[in-house]
Each structure stands twice: as C-alpha cells, then as structure tokens.
Design an enzyme around this catalytic site. Structure first.
Site, PDB file in Angstrom:
ATOM      1  N   ARG A  15      21.140 -18.886 -16.474  1.00 32.51           N
ATOM      2  CA  ARG A  15      19.743 -19.250 -16.722  1.00 32.51           C
ATOM      3  C   ARG A  15      18.836 -18.058 -17.040  1.00 32.51           C
ATOM      4  O   ARG A  15      17.670 -18.239 -17.376  1.00 32.51           O
ATOM      5  CB  ARG A  15      19.196 -20.036 -15.521  1.00 32.51           C
ATOM      6  CG  ARG A  15      19.666 -21.486 -15.515  1.00 32.51           C
ATOM      7  CD  ARG A  15      19.277 -22.195 -14.236  1.00 32.51           C
ATOM      8  NE  ARG A  15      20.095 -21.748 -13.109  1.00 32.51           N
ATOM      9  CZ  ARG A  15      19.791 -21.971 -11.841  1.00 32.51           C
ATOM     10  NH1 ARG A  15      18.681 -22.590 -11.534  1.00 32.51           N
ATOM     11  NH2 ARG A  15      20.589 -21.550 -10.871  1.00 32.51           N
ATOM     12  N   LYS A 345       3.913  20.342 -23.990  1.00 32.14           N
ATOM     13  CA  LYS A 345       5.317  20.182 -23.628  1.00 32.14           C
ATOM     14  C   LYS A 345       5.899  21.504 -23.179  1.00 32.14           C
ATOM     15  O   LYS A 345       5.672  22.527 -23.829  1.00 32.14           O
ATOM     16  CB  LYS A 345       6.103  19.666 -24.842  1.00 32.14           C
ATOM     17  CG  LYS A 345       7.566  19.412 -24.540  1.00 32.14           C
ATOM     18  CD  LYS A 345       8.480  19.691 -25.729  1.00 32.14           C
ATOM     19  CE  LYS A 345       8.733  21.180 -25.910  1.00 32.14           C
ATOM     20  NZ  LYS A 345       9.775  21.493 -26.924  1.00 32.14           N
ATOM     21  N   SER A 399     -10.604  26.942 -34.198  1.00 32.64           N
ATOM     22  CA  SER A 399     -10.164  25.610 -34.625  1.00 32.64           C
ATOM     23  C   SER A 399      -9.130  25.719 -35.730  1.00 32.64           C
ATOM     24  O   SER A 399      -9.218  26.583 -36.590  1.00 32.64           O
ATOM     25  CB  SER A 399     -11.361  24.813 -35.149  1.00 32.64           C
ATOM     26  OG  SER A 399     -12.324  24.696 -34.131  1.00 32.64           O
TER      27      SER A 399
END
Ligand code: UD1
Ligand code: CA
Length: 453
Positions: A15, A345, A399
């Site tokens: 089921r 990371k 930047s």
C-alpha cells in the site's frame, strides 16, 4: 537473563505504492527500520535479529547497524517469521519481538513490558476504533487468547483492547509454542498471536503492559500513516526544544529531521528545516525558511530568511542572509556579515570580515576586518584543479573584482573596482586593472522603426 531482539521486516508494504521496501521509507531523515534498531540497541541486547524477505538486498545494503539478518523466503505469517529467527537464539534468552514498521515505541514502554520476566508478555492498547487489529480476549481479567479481526465473531469485534504485536517471552517457550501453531484460519497464515491461547492452555502466565501514548504503537502501512507519524514525531521533537527554552513560532511549521542541541533563548521561525547534527548556541535566531544541516551556530548569531547552511561553523554574533549560502567547510570566526546572494565554500572568514553582496568565496582564507566588495569572485578553479585565495587583514576588494587563484593579497591592500587580479600583491598597495574609458559624442541612440500600415 540475556535479551535477544527480533525485528519483523519481511513484508512488502504494497500500500505504500513505492519502489522502496516499506521499512526503508524515511521518517525524519532515518528509515523506519533504523528508528526501531536504534530503540532496540538502547535496551542493550546480546543480539538483534532482523527478519527480511521483500527487498532483502536493499534493506541489508542500506543498514549499517550491526544486526543479524534472517531470511524469510515466503511470508507465511508473523508466527512463521519469528520462527525463522529463533534457532540462532539460546533457549534461555528473553526474546522481544518488534516490528520494522512501528518506529516510535518509547524505551520506557518496552522496559515496562520486559520488567515481568515469566511466561508471555504482551503490549496491548485500548483503541476507540479497533478495526483491523487483533483483539485481546480476557476471562475474569486474565488474557486467554488473541483473535484476529478476520477470525473474530461480533462479540469479539466489540473488544477495544487490541494487540500491538509487540511481545516477549523466553526463547525456549516461544519455540515450543510456535511448533504447535497451525494455519487453519481466515488468512491461512501462521499467526504469532496464536501462541497466547496455547500458553494459556499450558498454564503459562500471560502478562500485559500498555504504552504511555497511542502513537508509540502505530504502524505504517500507507503514506497517509507515514505522514501522520512524521508530524507526531516532529511535534514531539519540537516539544523537547520548547522544554529546553527554545522559542518556536509555530510548532506545525518547522521540521527537525536530525538531532538538535539548543541553548537558551534560541528562536526558530516558520519553515525552518534542521537536518543532521545541529548545535545552536544561546540567542541564535533562525529566520523563516532557512535550511541548516550539520552545522554549529554560535551565540547571538542571526540567520535572516532563506539561508542554506551546510557543514559550516558560524561564529558568534554574525549576521547572515537573507539569501546566503554557506557550503561545506565555511567557517566564520565571529562578528561577520554575510549578505544576499553570497556563496561561501571551504573558506575561513576572519573576525569582523564582511561579504555583503553577490559574491563567491571558495577555497579562501580571509584575515580580520576584510571587506569583500559586491560581486567579488574568487576564481578558484582552473578547469582541472582548485586553488587557494589568501586575503590579509584589512584587505578591501572593490565591486566586481576577480581574484584568480592561487593568489595572496597582502594585509591592508585595496583592490580597485572591476579588477582582475592574477598575481600576488604585497601589503598596503592599491591594485587595479583599468581598461581605458572611452566616450563618443557623435553617437545617437537607436530609435524604434515606424510600423508599416
Ligand atoms: C498483526 C497482528 C495483530 C496486531 C497487528 C498490529 C498477527 C497474526 N496479527 O496483524 O494481532 O493487532 O499486527 O499491527 O500477528 N511480517 C513478516 N513476515 C510475515 C508476516 C508479517 O515479516 O510472514 C511482518 C510484516 O512485515 C509486518 C508485521 O510482520 O511488519 C505485521 O504483519 P502484518 O501482516 O501487517 O500483521 P497484521 O495483519 O497487521
Ligand atoms: Ca500491519
């Protein structure tokens, strides 16, 4: 007396309508069977025997626990299943029978069942709706038999004390009783439950115990029941956090799939998912819709909405997010700001350093008080190997800088906006690349063509 535990897990679970054997379906982040094995282990048995059949190979290969496997080639009933395991167990051992699809039984409940060690022990439960369960038949208060739903008469069907399936007994007794169980019943199966009537006839004592809560004995036969148990388990885990002093915004909108250790005054907002081993120190706030896995978040740090943090250490009093991603090996020393669309990371970020917008920092070592400007990228991959970027204390990158690794930028250096830095820079310098700016005054901006017709 030594204890041996037998876990029945041979059934197919039709089921569930799944390619995965039922007992491998996950509850939290652990398979159903693994929840049962974990509980069994805490009873300190001499052995755990798991009876497998359907999907045996998958079940074995995905279980790392130290258990003995017993094959039941054909599923001929619960009595037959237990019989496959008993030959490997000494006659004088106590045997406790558990089920691979009944994951949430509490240790105290099982200890209660095992506290009486004569004859046969049954864990029974009162159910408002006993449909489908074996009924406990008593005479003058004494258990005399268990009757399966399909074999019960109307009077027996009205009984609300039901069999959870969890039983205990001396191995030698169980062997003898099971040898006398037949399959002359509605399902043509060897019922484990028939040993109860036989024990009664043999004058063996039969004792019962009950769980503290109904959910402890609920099994999983379909996805509906799996979802119900997931919620129940989540609510239990949230309750434990509330008891420990954590503020939870909504106990129904939070998922604790792993193990969480939390200090005081931690706040968990809605939609938070916590996986694996998580430590949240005092005053940590996890904002809405953050996913945190196997990480340590130190005191006073705030994760703003929609952060994903995995295998990371976030120091004290940091502000992370919204929309930040800390990947494996990210280590923030403390008092750091990490802003939106920043990916970090395998990098250590020194005390007080900031990476506020739109940056990738990979395989890097940042000193203290470094300011990483918007859009700064560590170009750490040359197509074959990964290389490190080292930024000294007080470095400031403009930047859209690209730092081509391997590279070291000395302390206090400023990198001008839009620069591609591809060699080491000494301390205290200004480093910049500039393509000359050109302007044209004879230029006309394009105009839309007039539409025809
Ligand atoms: C069983 C009990 C019933 C009890 C109910 C509680 C029997 C005869 N009946 O019924 O009294 O109220 O559990 O949920 O014991 N299994 C095997 N090999 C087999 C048969 C079963 O490993 O040959 C395993 C199944 O995978 C399952 C468990 O045993 O995990 C129970 O079997 P199932 O057929 O579901 O028993 P029920 O009919 O639910
Ligand atoms: Ca069942």
């Amino acid at each position: 007396m030594s204890l041996s535990i037998v876990i029945l897990a041979a059934g197919k679970g039709t089921r569930m309508n799944s390619a995965l054997p039922k007992v491998l379906q996950p509850l939290g982040e652990q398979a159903l069977l693994h929840h049962v094995i974990d509980t069994a282990k805490q009873l300190d048995p001499t052995r755990i025997c798991v009876v497998i059949g359907h999907g045996a190979e998958a079940v074995q290969s995905r279980t790392s626990a130290d258990v003995e496997w017993v094959m039941q080639q054909e599923q001929r009933g619960t009595g037959h299943a237990v019989q496959q395991a008993l030959p490997a167990i000494p006659d004088d051992d106590r045997v406790l029978i558990l089920y691979g699809d009944v994951p949430l039984t509490r240790l105290e409940t099982l200890a209660e069942l095992l506290s009486e060690d004569q004859g046969v022990g049954l864990l029974t439960v009162e159910l408002d709706n006993p449909t489908g369960y074996g009924r406990i038949v008593r005479e003058s208060g004494e258990v005399v038999a268990i009757v399966e739903e399909k074999d019960a008469n109307d009077a027996q069907k009205a009984i609300t004390e039901t069999n959870t399936g969890i039983m205990s007994g001396r191995c030698g007794d169980l062997k003898q009783l099971l040898d006398n169980v037949g399959c002359n019943n509605a399902q043509g199966e060897y019922y484990l439950t028939d040993i109860v009537g036989l024990a009664r006839s043999a004058g063996m004592p039969i004792h019962t115990a009950q769980p503290g809560a109904e959910w402890e004995v609920l099994g999983v036969n379909n996805r509906d029941q799996l979802e119900s148990l997931e919620r129940l388990m989540q609510i239990n885990r949230v309750q434990a956090l509330l008891d420990a002093g954590v503020t939870v915004k909504d106990r129904n909108r939070l998922d604790i799939r792993g193990a969480v250790t939390a200090g005081r005054d931690v706040v968990l907002d809605v939609g938070v998912v916590l996986e694996g081993q998580i430590t949240l120190e005092d005053g940590v706030v996890i904002g809405p819709y953050c996913v945190v896995r196997n990480s340590h978040i130190k005191a006073g740090t705030v994760l703003q909405p929609h952060c994903v943090v995995e295998d990371a250490v976030v120091g004290e009093s940091c502000k992370v997010g919204p929309f930040s991603r800390l990947r494996p090996g990210a280590a923030l020393a403390g008092h750091n700001n990490v802003g939106n669309f920043v990916e970090i990371k395998n990098s250590s970020i020194g005390h007080g350093s900031k990476v506020n917008h739109l940056s990738y920092v990979g395989d890097a070592e940042l000193g203290e008080r470094v300011n990483v400007g918007a859009g700064t990228i560590t170009a750490n991959y040359d197509g074959a190997n990964k290389h490190r970027t080292v930024l000294g204390d007080d470095v400031s990158t403009g930047s859209n800088s690209v730092l081509v690794a391997p590279i070291t930028v000395g302390a206090g250096t400023t990198v001008g906006a839009g620069s591609t830095v591809s060699k080491d820079i000494e301390a205290g310098a200004l480093a910049y690349t500039r393509a000359p700016l050109k302007t044209r005054s004879d230029w006309e901006s394009p105009k839309k063509k007039a539409k025809k017709g």
